[in-house]
Design a protein around this motif. Sequence first.
Motif, PDB file in Angstrom:
ATOM      1  N   THR A 128      -7.687 -16.372  24.232  1.00  0.00           N
ATOM      2  CA  THR A 128      -6.416 -17.075  24.407  1.00  0.00           C
ATOM      3  C   THR A 128      -5.226 -16.262  23.906  1.00  0.00           C
ATOM      4  OG1 THR A 128      -6.547 -18.176  22.258  1.00  0.00           O
ATOM      5  CG2 THR A 128      -7.601 -19.288  24.116  1.00  0.00           C
TER       6      THR A 128
ATOM      7  N   GLY B   5      -2.771 -20.730  22.573  1.00  0.00           N
ATOM      8  CA  GLY B   5      -4.110 -21.292  22.718  1.00  0.00           C
ATOM      9  C   GLY B   5      -4.536 -21.470  24.160  1.00  0.00           C
TER      10      GLY B   5
ATOM     11  N   PHE C  35      -8.296 -23.091  24.295  1.00  0.00           N
ATOM     12  CA  PHE C  35      -9.274 -22.776  23.261  1.00  0.00           C
ATOM     13  C   PHE C  35     -10.292 -23.909  23.140  1.00  0.00           C
ATOM     14  CE2 PHE C  35     -10.403 -23.364  18.717  1.00  0.00           C
ATOM     15  CZ  PHE C  35     -11.226 -22.256  18.584  1.00  0.00           C
ATOM     16  N   ASP C  36     -11.565 -23.546  23.080  1.00  0.00           N
ATOM     17  CA  ASP C  36     -12.715 -24.423  22.889  1.00  0.00           C
ATOM     18  C   ASP C  36     -13.116 -25.220  24.127  1.00  0.00           C
ATOM     19  OD1 ASP C  36     -14.782 -24.920  21.031  1.00  0.00           O
ATOM     20  OD2 ASP C  36     -14.009 -26.941  20.698  1.00  0.00           O
TER      21      ASP C  36
ATOM     22  N   TYR D  84     -13.273 -18.951  23.712  1.00  0.00           N
ATOM     23  CA  TYR D  84     -13.135 -18.571  22.312  1.00  0.00           C
ATOM     24  C   TYR D  84     -11.680 -18.213  21.997  1.00  0.00           C
ATOM     25  CZ  TYR D  84     -18.199 -18.311  22.414  1.00  0.00           C
ATOM     26  OH  TYR D  84     -19.517 -18.620  22.545  1.00  0.00           O
ATOM     27  N   TYR D  85     -11.376 -18.198  20.731  1.00  0.00           N
ATOM     28  CA  TYR D  85     -10.017 -17.872  20.292  1.00  0.00           C
ATOM     29  C   TYR D  85      -9.571 -16.527  20.872  1.00  0.00           C
ATOM     30  CZ  TYR D  85      -5.979 -17.308  17.262  1.00  0.00           C
ATOM     31  OH  TYR D  85      -4.715 -17.122  16.791  1.00  0.00           O
TER      32      TYR D  85
END
Length: 129
Positions: free
Chosen positions: A14, A18, A70-71, A10-11
């Motif tokens: 990070t 990112g 991220f992600d 998730y954000y």
Amino acid sequence: MAHHFQLRVYYEDTDLAGIVYYANYLRFIERARSEWIRTLGIDQKAMKADDGIVFAVRRLEADYLSPAHFDDQLDVITTTEAVTGARVMLKQDVVRDGEVLFTAHVTIVAISDTGHPARLPANIRLLMH
């Protein structure tokens, strides 16, 4: 036998670029250990209440090999390396699409509620092999 714990980056995991902040890998492997223990049928709350024993990380050696972003979908793979009367040695890898990004060797010990070393109950040692 390896235990797999899936997670998404998730954000909040990070930094500004990112990339997963280095300390968050420790959170990821902690969650994976907790789920591994749960899947073994070990109730840590009952272990503390009934036996006065809790787990604590005694030693951790980590290598950061490649960044997660991220992600990303990650898999934390936990394997048992050794179990003794009072400690469990684990290897934990954080993997993305088959690539190991982070690896750690973790030594967990049993301690009493007073903070002194304790032996693991035999039934728990057997479950962790």
